[in-house]
Write a protein that holds these residues in place. Structure first.
Motif, PDB file in Angstrom:
ATOM      1  N   UNK A 197     -45.734 -23.649 -94.517  1.00  0.00           N
ATOM      2  CA  UNK A 197     -44.927 -23.370 -93.336  1.00  0.00           C
ATOM      3  C   UNK A 197     -45.590 -22.267 -92.521  1.00  0.00           C
ATOM      4  N   UNK A 198     -45.204 -22.205 -91.284  1.00  0.00           N
ATOM      5  CA  UNK A 198     -45.666 -21.114 -90.434  1.00  0.00           C
ATOM      6  C   UNK A 198     -44.519 -20.122 -90.275  1.00  0.00           C
ATOM      7  N   UNK A 199     -44.844 -18.900 -90.041  1.00  0.00           N
ATOM      8  CA  UNK A 199     -43.862 -17.836 -89.819  1.00  0.00           C
ATOM      9  C   UNK A 199     -42.892 -17.692 -90.986  1.00  0.00           C
ATOM     10  N   UNK A 200     -43.351 -17.961 -92.211  1.00  0.00           N
ATOM     11  CA  UNK A 200     -42.514 -17.861 -93.415  1.00  0.00           C
ATOM     12  C   UNK A 200     -41.182 -18.578 -93.246  1.00  0.00           C
ATOM     13  N   UNK A 201     -41.192 -19.733 -92.651  1.00  0.00           N
ATOM     14  CA  UNK A 201     -40.029 -20.606 -92.460  1.00  0.00           C
ATOM     15  C   UNK A 201     -39.042 -20.111 -91.413  1.00  0.00           C
ATOM     16  N   UNK A 202     -39.325 -19.019 -90.732  1.00  0.00           N
ATOM     17  CA  UNK A 202     -38.367 -18.500 -89.751  1.00  0.00           C
ATOM     18  C   UNK A 202     -38.073 -19.484 -88.623  1.00  0.00           C
ATOM     19  N   UNK A 203     -38.979 -20.412 -88.360  1.00  0.00           N
ATOM     20  CA  UNK A 203     -38.730 -21.432 -87.349  1.00  0.00           C
ATOM     21  C   UNK A 203     -37.665 -22.436 -87.805  1.00  0.00           C
ATOM     22  N   UNK A 204     -37.299 -22.396 -89.084  1.00  0.00           N
ATOM     23  CA  UNK A 204     -36.265 -23.294 -89.608  1.00  0.00           C
ATOM     24  C   UNK A 204     -34.956 -22.561 -89.904  1.00  0.00           C
ATOM     25  N   UNK A 205     -34.918 -21.272 -89.645  1.00  0.00           N
ATOM     26  CA  UNK A 205     -33.765 -20.464 -90.058  1.00  0.00           C
ATOM     27  C   UNK A 205     -32.444 -20.914 -89.431  1.00  0.00           C
ATOM     28  N   UNK A 206     -32.416 -21.212 -88.149  1.00  0.00           N
ATOM     29  CA  UNK A 206     -31.152 -21.614 -87.524  1.00  0.00           C
ATOM     30  C   UNK A 206     -30.661 -22.943 -88.087  1.00  0.00           C
ATOM     31  N   UNK A 207     -31.564 -23.886 -88.327  1.00  0.00           N
ATOM     32  CA  UNK A 207     -31.170 -25.163 -88.934  1.00  0.00           C
ATOM     33  C   UNK A 207     -30.661 -24.951 -90.351  1.00  0.00           C
ATOM     34  N   UNK A 208     -31.314 -24.042 -91.076  1.00  0.00           N
ATOM     35  CA  UNK A 208     -30.891 -23.731 -92.442  1.00  0.00           C
ATOM     36  C   UNK A 208     -29.483 -23.128 -92.434  1.00  0.00           C
ATOM     37  N   UNK A 209     -29.219 -22.215 -91.500  1.00  0.00           N
ATOM     38  CA  UNK A 209     -27.876 -21.627 -91.394  1.00  0.00           C
ATOM     39  C   UNK A 209     -26.828 -22.696 -91.087  1.00  0.00           C
ATOM     40  N   UNK A 210     -27.161 -23.634 -90.236  1.00  0.00           N
ATOM     41  CA  UNK A 210     -26.229 -24.727 -89.934  1.00  0.00           C
ATOM     42  C   UNK A 210     -25.920 -25.541 -91.181  1.00  0.00           C
ATOM     43  N   UNK A 211     -26.952 -25.839 -91.988  1.00  0.00           N
ATOM     44  CA  UNK A 211     -26.743 -26.574 -93.226  1.00  0.00           C
ATOM     45  C   UNK A 211     -25.862 -25.771 -94.175  1.00  0.00           C
ATOM     46  N   UNK A 212     -26.141 -24.481 -94.326  1.00  0.00           N
ATOM     47  CA  UNK A 212     -25.361 -23.615 -95.207  1.00  0.00           C
ATOM     48  C   UNK A 212     -23.901 -23.583 -94.769  1.00  0.00           C
TER      49      UNK A 212
END
Length: 185
Positions: free
Chosen positions: A51-66
């Protein structure tokens, strides 16, 4: 020959539980809980270097899933809190980096068997779910970029890309051209 798997961890990880979801209706995750869970998710990309940016580009999607997993039935809050207990014990035993390597690659958990320990619940209900989310959100589009490889240009994960539409399309779909081609055959 069936080889008995040896599970990692101590008393917390190996505590016996029912294979069903851990009940936690009415319990909410705290900000601190979410940060520990994010660290688990982030460690997937770090350990796989994909991943790039230690997955930070996926953080908002991850929060939505959580949010979806904790506000709708079946409620995964109990599983997430259990994962925090497990990772805290593993970090105390193996250090931060060692804990994630053990959890991801040497857990000894059989993914095809019912989860009957805290460690198995953590691996099957949380870690495996986070891995699936990381992959479907495009985690592998940066594979090798850290070591001089190229970042994928047209691959945006199985979901078909970002919901922000920041990257131009490869080509636009023209339904009239598709119908014309079908009529000619």
């Amino acid at each position: 020959m069936n080889k008995k798997l040896t599970c990692i961890g101590g008393a917390v990880c190996n505590e016996k539980l029912s294979a069903s979801l851990i009940f936690a209706e009415g319990q909410d995750l705290t900000h601190q809980n979410k940060e520990v869970l994010w660290e688990i998710f982030e460690a997937i990309g770090i350990n796989w270097s994909n991943t790039i940016y230690d997955s930070n580009n996926q953080r908002s999607s991850w929060y939505e899933m959580l949010k979806a997993k904790t506000e709708n039935p079946p409620n995964y809050t109990g599983e997430y809190v259990n994962a925090i207990y497990v990772i805290n014990e593993l970090k105390a035993m193996y250090g931060k980096g060692g804990a994630y390597k053990k959890l991801f690659f040497e857990s000894g958990v059989d993914n095809n068997a019912p989860p009957t320990t805290r460690l198995a619940h953590c691996k099957i209900y949380v870690v495996n779910e986070f891995i699936r989310m990381q992959i479907t959100a495009g985690g592998f589009k940066s594979w090798g970029a850290k070591y001089g490889g190229e970042q994928a240009k047209n691959y945006h994960g199985f979901l078909g890309g970002t919901r922000y539409n920041r990257i131009s399309k490869v080509r636009a779909y023209d339904p009239d051209a598709a119908n014309l081609k079908n009529d000619q055959t």
